[in-house]
Design a protein around this motif. Structure first.
Motif, short mmCIF file in Angstrom:
data_model
loop_
_atom_site.label_atom_id
_atom_site.label_comp_id
_atom_site.label_asym_id
_atom_site.label_seq_id
_atom_site.Cartn_x
_atom_site.Cartn_y
_atom_site.Cartn_z
N VAL A 342 2.01 5.10 -0.29
CA VAL A 342 2.95 4.01 -0.54
C VAL A 342 3.94 3.87 0.62
CG1 VAL A 342 4.83 3.22 -2.04
CG2 VAL A 342 2.74 4.14 -3.04
N VAL A 343 4.44 4.99 1.12
CA VAL A 343 5.39 4.95 2.24
C VAL A 343 4.74 4.33 3.47
CG1 VAL A 343 6.68 6.38 3.87
CG2 VAL A 343 6.81 6.86 1.42
N ALA A 344 3.48 4.70 3.74
CA ALA A 344 2.78 4.16 4.91
C ALA A 344 2.65 2.64 4.81
CB ALA A 344 1.40 4.79 5.03
N ILE A 345 2.32 2.14 3.62
CA ILE A 345 2.17 0.69 3.43
C ILE A 345 3.51 0.00 3.56
CG2 ILE A 345 1.52 -1.09 1.77
CD1 ILE A 345 -0.52 0.95 0.65
N VAL A 346 4.53 0.57 2.93
CA VAL A 346 5.87 -0.04 2.94
C VAL A 346 6.43 -0.11 4.36
CG1 VAL A 346 8.26 0.30 2.20
CG2 VAL A 346 6.41 0.56 0.56
N VAL A 347 6.17 0.90 5.16
CA VAL A 347 6.66 0.90 6.54
C VAL A 347 5.88 -0.07 7.41
CG1 VAL A 347 6.89 2.31 8.63
CG2 VAL A 347 7.57 3.25 6.40
N ALA A 348 4.56 -0.16 7.20
CA ALA A 348 3.71 -0.99 8.06
C ALA A 348 4.01 -2.47 7.89
CB ALA A 348 2.24 -0.71 7.75
N VAL A 349 4.29 -2.92 6.67
CA VAL A 349 4.46 -4.36 6.42
C VAL A 349 5.59 -4.97 7.26
CG1 VAL A 349 5.10 -6.06 4.68
CG2 VAL A 349 3.40 -4.31 4.14
N PRO A 350 6.81 -4.42 7.24
CA PRO A 350 7.85 -5.04 8.07
C PRO A 350 7.59 -4.92 9.57
CG PRO A 350 8.66 -3.01 7.07
CD PRO A 350 7.36 -3.31 6.43
N VAL A 351 6.93 -3.83 9.97
CA VAL A 351 6.61 -3.68 11.40
C VAL A 351 5.67 -4.79 11.84
CG1 VAL A 351 5.48 -2.21 13.12
CG2 VAL A 351 7.00 -1.19 11.42
N VAL A 352 4.64 -5.05 11.05
CA VAL A 352 3.70 -6.13 11.37
C VAL A 352 4.42 -7.48 11.38
CG1 VAL A 352 1.68 -7.39 10.56
CG2 VAL A 352 1.70 -4.89 10.50
N ALA A 353 5.23 -7.74 10.36
CA ALA A 353 5.95 -9.01 10.28
C ALA A 353 6.86 -9.22 11.48
CB ALA A 353 6.75 -9.06 8.98
N THR A 354 7.57 -8.17 11.88
CA THR A 354 8.46 -8.27 13.04
C THR A 354 7.68 -8.56 14.32
OG1 THR A 354 10.01 -6.71 12.02
CG2 THR A 354 10.21 -7.07 14.38
N GLY A 355 6.55 -7.88 14.49
CA GLY A 355 5.73 -8.11 15.67
C GLY A 355 5.22 -9.54 15.75
N LEU A 356 4.79 -10.09 14.62
CA LEU A 356 4.27 -11.46 14.61
C LEU A 356 5.37 -12.48 14.85
CD1 LEU A 356 1.73 -11.23 11.64
CD2 LEU A 356 1.28 -11.02 14.09
N LEU A 357 6.55 -12.23 14.32
CA LEU A 357 7.66 -13.15 14.53
C LEU A 357 8.12 -13.16 15.98
CD1 LEU A 357 9.78 -12.52 11.30
CD2 LEU A 357 8.42 -14.56 11.85
N ARG A 358 7.98 -12.03 16.65
CA ARG A 358 8.37 -11.95 18.05
C ARG A 358 7.29 -12.44 19.00
NH1 ARG A 358 11.29 -5.96 18.39
NH2 ARG A 358 13.16 -6.49 17.18
N ALA A 359 6.10 -12.71 18.49
CA ALA A 359 4.97 -13.07 19.34
C ALA A 359 5.25 -14.28 20.23
CB ALA A 359 3.73 -13.32 18.48
N PRO A 360 5.80 -15.39 19.71
CA PRO A 360 6.04 -16.54 20.60
C PRO A 360 6.95 -16.21 21.78
CG PRO A 360 6.19 -17.21 18.29
CD PRO A 360 6.12 -15.71 18.31
#
Length: 472
Positions: A342-360
């Motif tokens: 659960v911790v691994a999933i919870v940590v990964a989700v915001p990291v992925v979201a942040t990376g995608l938002l910074r992509a442009p």
């Protein structure tokens, strides 16, 4: 009639059953979940850094298709103007262009991340369903990213990754337990045939499965025509013959050349020889199809560096069984694994979201639009531009007025062998300087490359990776 007393706070067995199943799943798959979450986070953050010339090519060609329909003759560049153009990847290009128009590069990066991670997931599921342990799957999950880090590049091939994973998983499952579900490979091949030329490898795998299993001979026969299931129809026969057998690209383009030992290919060589060793010792752990498919994928990887991607996914789907046969696992699920998963999933989700938002922003900093504007200004309304390989399609995408005035782009399959050899010598050795004579603006990937052309010209724009020279 006696009333049944209501006792709040006591969930029924039916309500707890799904939660119990989820808990057992988190315990059982903990290692794989943790590794997969870490890789998903890495992909989400890194994918925007892997924008390459093929990314811009997909956008340019997709825009052309949306505005003019399927191309048959090239009108985008000077050197190949009027050349016959069979755009086999048309649907992938149109799809990436549509994503770019709909949501910018954030949406493109999200789609690319989904394609990569879903391919890893499908291969992992195939291995688990075949009986591999979660430990061995977790151990081999990073293999595709280590063996072929270029699979993170945003390009038309990216959309084909989950199709390969799904097709390979279906064939592996059918080789162990025959099912009519294997015929789903046919619509996968039809879609793949409009996305990327690697469909030829998919057809070879399906045909091999059909030859090895008598009851699947019909599947092999039906798979062969799918390679031409495109608006271009049988014109693709000549296209594949040219690209796979008669093309000079293997002499000049790095990813088309045979794979040689180097720092970036060492993981492929290690994986290939480790696989050969494991097959020699524990080959009975795999199905007959896998014993043939994995060496075929390895040979394809040795034949061309671009094919190491497919080999890596095949290893992830099949090799965990070889690991288990060599190194048996005896660890059982533990309650602590639930929390870890659960911790691994919870940590990964915001990291992925942040990376995608910074992509442009990441893409804009690496590919500044001011450079494209400088080229357009220096060229004027009629001047020709001889751009380097990395920036030609980026210029066409950012400055549509340059369409028809850029010397060439990375569609090298449109060149004849003689013309491609001349262009290669011009770019690598400075030979055939007459090629540049009609062009007012030249671009280079470095100041050192531009230096021989400064006599009679001047630098109008410069960054560490992009130099623009204007000539009278």
């Amino acid at each position: 009639m006696t009333a049944i007393p209501f006792r709040p706070g006591r969930p029924t067995a039916g309500a707890t059953l799904p939660l119990a199943r989820i808990g057992r799943f988190l315990e059982r798959e903990c290692l794989a979940i943790v590794v997969f979450a870490a890789l998903a986070a890495f992909v989400g953050v890194a994918v925007s850094s892997f924008v390459v010339q093929d990314t811009w090519l997909a956008f340019v060609d997709g825009r052309w298709i949306a505005q003019h329909g399927l191309p048959h003759v090239d009108e985008l560049t000077v050197m190949t103007h009027g050349a016959r153009w069979v755009d086999q990847q048309w649907l992938a290009q149109l799809g990436l262009y549509g994503l770019m128009r709909a949501g910018g590069f954030a949406l493109v990066a999200a789609a690319a991340s989904v394609c990569v991670t879903s391919s890893l997931l499908l291969c992992s599921i195939a291995a688990r369903q075949a009986g591999a342990s979660a430990r061995s799957v977790a151990l081999l999950l990073p293999v595709p990213l280590v063996v072929a880090p270029w699979l993170l590049q945003v390009r038309t091939q990216t959309l084909a990754l989950p199709l390969f994973a799904a097709l390979y998983a279906l064939l592996v499952a059918d080789s162990r337990r025959p099912s009519h579900r294997v015929y789903l490979v046919l619509p996968l091949l039809v879609l793949w045939a409009n996305l990327h030329g690697s469909v030829a490898l998919g057809v070879v795998l399906v045909a091999a499965h059909g030859v090895l299993h008598r009851r699947r001979r019909l599947l092999a026969l039906l798979a062969l025509p799918t390679i031409c299931a495109s608006p271009y129809g049988f014109s693709l026969v000549h296209y594949y013959h040219w690209m796979l057998l008669g093309s000079p690209l293997r002499n000049y383009i790095e990813e088309w050349k045979p794979t040689t030992f180097s720092a970036i290919t060492v993981a492929f060589f290690v994986s290939a020889f480790a696989l050969a060793f494991a097959l020699g010792r524990t080959w009975r752990a795999l199905s007959r199809f896998e014993r043939v498919a994995l060496p075929l994928l390895a040979l394809a990887g040795f034949a061309s560096m671009r094919n190491t991607t497919w080999f890596a996914f095949g290893v992830l789907a099949s090799a965990p069984l070889l690991v288990d046969a060599t190194w048996p696992t005896a660890t059982g699920p533990r309650r602590l694994n639930r929390i870890t998963s659960v911790v691994a999933i919870v940590v990964a989700v915001p990291v992925v979201a942040t990376g995608l938002l910074r992509a442009p922003g990441t893409v804009a900093s690496r590919w500044p639009s001011a450079g494209a504007q400088a080229v357009a200004s220096a060229a004027g309304t009629r001047g020709l531009v001889l751009a380097d390989d990395a920036h030609a399609d980026w210029l066409l995408w950012n400055q549509p007025t340059l369409v028809g005035r850029v010397g060439y782009d990375v569609r090298f399959e449109l060149f004849s062998g003689t013309r491609l050899a001349s262009l290669y010598a011009f770019r690598t050795d400075g030979a055939h300087r007459e090629i540049a004579s009609p062009y007012r603006v030249l671009t280079f990937p470095s100041a050192a490359a531009a230096k021989p052309w400064l006599e009679g010209g001047r630098i109008v724009y410069r960054t560490s990776g992009f130099v623009v020279v204007s000539r009278p």
